[in-house]
Design a protein around this motif. Structure first.
Motif, PDB file in Angstrom:
ATOM      1  N   LYS A 143       0.843  -1.200   0.000  1.00  0.00           N
ATOM      2  CA  LYS A 143       0.000   0.000   0.000  1.00  0.00           C
ATOM      3  C   LYS A 143       0.874   1.245   0.000  1.00  0.00           C
ATOM      4  O   LYS A 143       0.513   2.264  -0.572  1.00  0.00           O
ATOM      5  CB  LYS A 143      -0.923  -0.007   1.218  1.00  0.00           C
ATOM      6  N   ALA A 144       2.037   1.164   0.675  1.00  0.00           N
ATOM      7  CA  ALA A 144       2.960   2.299   0.754  1.00  0.00           C
ATOM      8  C   ALA A 144       3.842   2.342  -0.493  1.00  0.00           C
ATOM      9  O   ALA A 144       4.189   1.310  -1.071  1.00  0.00           O
ATOM     10  CB  ALA A 144       3.835   2.181   1.996  1.00  0.00           C
ATOM     11  N   ALA A 145       4.199   3.543  -0.877  1.00  0.00           N
ATOM     12  CA  ALA A 145       5.081   3.745  -2.023  1.00  0.00           C
ATOM     13  C   ALA A 145       6.533   3.502  -1.625  1.00  0.00           C
ATOM     14  O   ALA A 145       6.890   3.567  -0.445  1.00  0.00           O
ATOM     15  CB  ALA A 145       4.916   5.173  -2.547  1.00  0.00           C
ATOM     16  N   GLY A 146       7.361   3.251  -2.624  1.00  0.00           N
ATOM     17  CA  GLY A 146       8.790   3.110  -2.388  1.00  0.00           C
ATOM     18  C   GLY A 146       9.352   4.360  -1.743  1.00  0.00           C
ATOM     19  O   GLY A 146       9.000   5.471  -2.119  1.00  0.00           O
ATOM     20  N   GLY A 147      10.211   4.165  -0.742  1.00  0.00           N
ATOM     21  CA  GLY A 147      10.805   5.288  -0.024  1.00  0.00           C
ATOM     22  C   GLY A 147       9.885   5.908   0.999  1.00  0.00           C
ATOM     23  O   GLY A 147      10.251   6.867   1.680  1.00  0.00           O
ATOM     24  N   ASN A 148       8.684   5.371   1.141  1.00  0.00           N
ATOM     25  CA  ASN A 148       7.685   5.930   2.061  1.00  0.00           C
ATOM     26  C   ASN A 148       7.068   4.858   2.959  1.00  0.00           C
ATOM     27  O   ASN A 148       5.863   4.878   3.218  1.00  0.00           O
ATOM     28  CB  ASN A 148       6.589   6.645   1.272  1.00  0.00           C
ATOM     29  N   GLY A 149       7.877   3.903   3.381  1.00  0.00           N
ATOM     30  CA  GLY A 149       7.394   2.891   4.313  1.00  0.00           C
ATOM     31  C   GLY A 149       7.033   1.556   3.693  1.00  0.00           C
ATOM     32  O   GLY A 149       6.551   0.662   4.379  1.00  0.00           O
ATOM     33  N   ALA A 150       7.266   1.374   2.403  1.00  0.00           N
ATOM     34  CA  ALA A 150       6.933   0.102   1.754  1.00  0.00           C
ATOM     35  C   ALA A 150       7.734  -1.061   2.343  1.00  0.00           C
ATOM     36  O   ALA A 150       7.188  -2.141   2.586  1.00  0.00           O
ATOM     37  CB  ALA A 150       7.166   0.199   0.249  1.00  0.00           C
ATOM     38  N   ILE A 151       9.008  -0.840   2.586  1.00  0.00           N
ATOM     39  CA  ILE A 151       9.833  -1.914   3.153  1.00  0.00           C
ATOM     40  C   ILE A 151       9.368  -2.250   4.564  1.00  0.00           C
ATOM     41  O   ILE A 151       9.306  -3.422   4.946  1.00  0.00           O
ATOM     42  CB  ILE A 151      11.333  -1.543   3.118  1.00  0.00           C
ATOM     43  N   ARG A 152       8.997  -1.267   5.337  1.00  0.00           N
ATOM     44  CA  ARG A 152       8.464  -1.524   6.688  1.00  0.00           C
ATOM     45  C   ARG A 152       7.218  -2.401   6.596  1.00  0.00           C
ATOM     46  O   ARG A 152       7.049  -3.352   7.361  1.00  0.00           O
ATOM     47  CB  ARG A 152       8.148  -0.199   7.374  1.00  0.00           C
ATOM     48  N   GLU A 153       6.345  -2.090   5.656  1.00  0.00           N
ATOM     49  CA  GLU A 153       5.124  -2.866   5.438  1.00  0.00           C
ATOM     50  C   GLU A 153       5.474  -4.326   5.111  1.00  0.00           C
ATOM     51  O   GLU A 153       4.854  -5.260   5.640  1.00  0.00           O
ATOM     52  CB  GLU A 153       4.339  -2.223   4.292  1.00  0.00           C
ATOM     53  N   ILE A 154       6.468  -4.524   4.266  1.00  0.00           N
ATOM     54  CA  ILE A 154       6.895  -5.870   3.890  1.00  0.00           C
ATOM     55  C   ILE A 154       7.501  -6.598   5.082  1.00  0.00           C
ATOM     56  O   ILE A 154       7.192  -7.776   5.327  1.00  0.00           O
ATOM     57  CB  ILE A 154       7.907  -5.796   2.718  1.00  0.00           C
ATOM     58  N   CYS A 155       8.362  -5.924   5.828  1.00  0.00           N
ATOM     59  CA  CYS A 155       8.986  -6.543   7.000  1.00  0.00           C
ATOM     60  C   CYS A 155       7.925  -6.999   7.990  1.00  0.00           C
ATOM     61  O   CYS A 155       7.997  -8.118   8.528  1.00  0.00           O
ATOM     62  CB  CYS A 155       9.944  -5.559   7.671  1.00  0.00           C
ATOM     63  N   GLU A 156       6.939  -6.165   8.236  1.00  0.00           N
ATOM     64  CA  GLU A 156       5.885  -6.524   9.184  1.00  0.00           C
ATOM     65  C   GLU A 156       5.028  -7.664   8.649  1.00  0.00           C
ATOM     66  O   GLU A 156       4.596  -8.529   9.415  1.00  0.00           O
ATOM     67  CB  GLU A 156       5.058  -5.301   9.554  1.00  0.00           C
ATOM     68  N   LEU A 157       4.788  -7.718   7.343  1.00  0.00           N
ATOM     69  CA  LEU A 157       4.047  -8.825   6.752  1.00  0.00           C
ATOM     70  C   LEU A 157       4.790 -10.147   6.983  1.00  0.00           C
ATOM     71  O   LEU A 157       4.193 -11.142   7.400  1.00  0.00           O
ATOM     72  CB  LEU A 157       3.846  -8.608   5.249  1.00  0.00           C
ATOM     73  N   ILE A 158       6.089 -10.156   6.713  1.00  0.00           N
ATOM     74  CA  ILE A 158       6.887 -11.370   6.896  1.00  0.00           C
ATOM     75  C   ILE A 158       6.903 -11.786   8.362  1.00  0.00           C
ATOM     76  O   ILE A 158       6.698 -12.957   8.697  1.00  0.00           O
ATOM     77  CB  ILE A 158       8.315 -11.172   6.351  1.00  0.00           C
ATOM     78  N   LEU A 159       7.119 -10.836   9.244  1.00  0.00           N
ATOM     79  CA  LEU A 159       7.138 -11.141  10.677  1.00  0.00           C
ATOM     80  C   LEU A 159       5.788 -11.667  11.158  1.00  0.00           C
ATOM     81  O   LEU A 159       5.723 -12.619  11.945  1.00  0.00           O
ATOM     82  CB  LEU A 159       7.555  -9.911  11.480  1.00  0.00           C
TER      83      LEU A 159
END
Length: 173
Positions: A143-159
């Motif tokens: 849902k988040a754009a690159g450079g704006n929290g997208a990686i955080r969203e992915i990390c939390e999904l995996i966790l």
């Protein structure tokens, strides 16, 4: 979404593109020719949470940058493949070096050079502002754009998929 959760359960490595994923894709140049990029603090903490849970981060990028080396060092990312136009070849090298299967690897990218790696990874991801053709072939789009929290969203999904998110968050209580 359930299939994405299932694909995230065995992930041991998150490989990421940089421009358009860890940054918003903009390139800034100072008057002296220096390159300037903005990285999200949200993404940085997400990567730290992932590392603390035993999941390795890696970077595969077509460009080379001293600035990226500095950011990667701050985040304790030691798997950095710079100047790699063929992302799939780099991902295969990384997979082989670490003795992982593709099912244990998530790859996130935003544009056409990332497409083959997204399709090969066990969990192929693109960011909200990723190219439409890449999104069509990814397992999931943030849902988040690159450079704006997208990686955080992915990390939390995996966790979350691995039952590790609550412990990761509760350490901050």
């Amino acid at each position: 979404m359930q299939s994405v959760i299932e694909k995230a359960k065995p992930i041991k490595l998150l490989a990421m593109d940089v421009d358009g994923v860890l940054t918003d894709g903009s390139l800034y140049f100072g008057n002296s020719g220096e390159e300037i990029k903005a990285f999200s603090i949200l993404d940085g903490l997400g990567i730290k949470l992932l590392c603390d849970a035993g999941i390795k981060p890696a970077i595969i990028t077509g460009r080379s940058s001293e600035l990226l080396k500095r950011r990667a060092a701050e985040l304790k990312i030691d798997l950095i493949y710079q100047g790699r136009e063929d992302k799939l070849v780099a991902l295969e090298e990384l997979r082989s070096d670490l003795g992982l299967s593709f099912e244990e690897i998530a790859y996130v990218g935003d544009d056409l050079p990332d497409l083959s790696a997204i399709r090969q990874a066990g969990l192929g991801i693109t960011v909200a502002n990723g190219h439409y053709y890449v999104a069509r072939h990814a397992d999931w789009q943030t849902k988040a754009a690159g450079g704006n929290g997208a990686i955080r969203e992915i990390c939390e999904l995996i966790l979350k998929a691995q039952g590790k998110l609550n412990d990761a968050l509760e350490q901050y209580l």
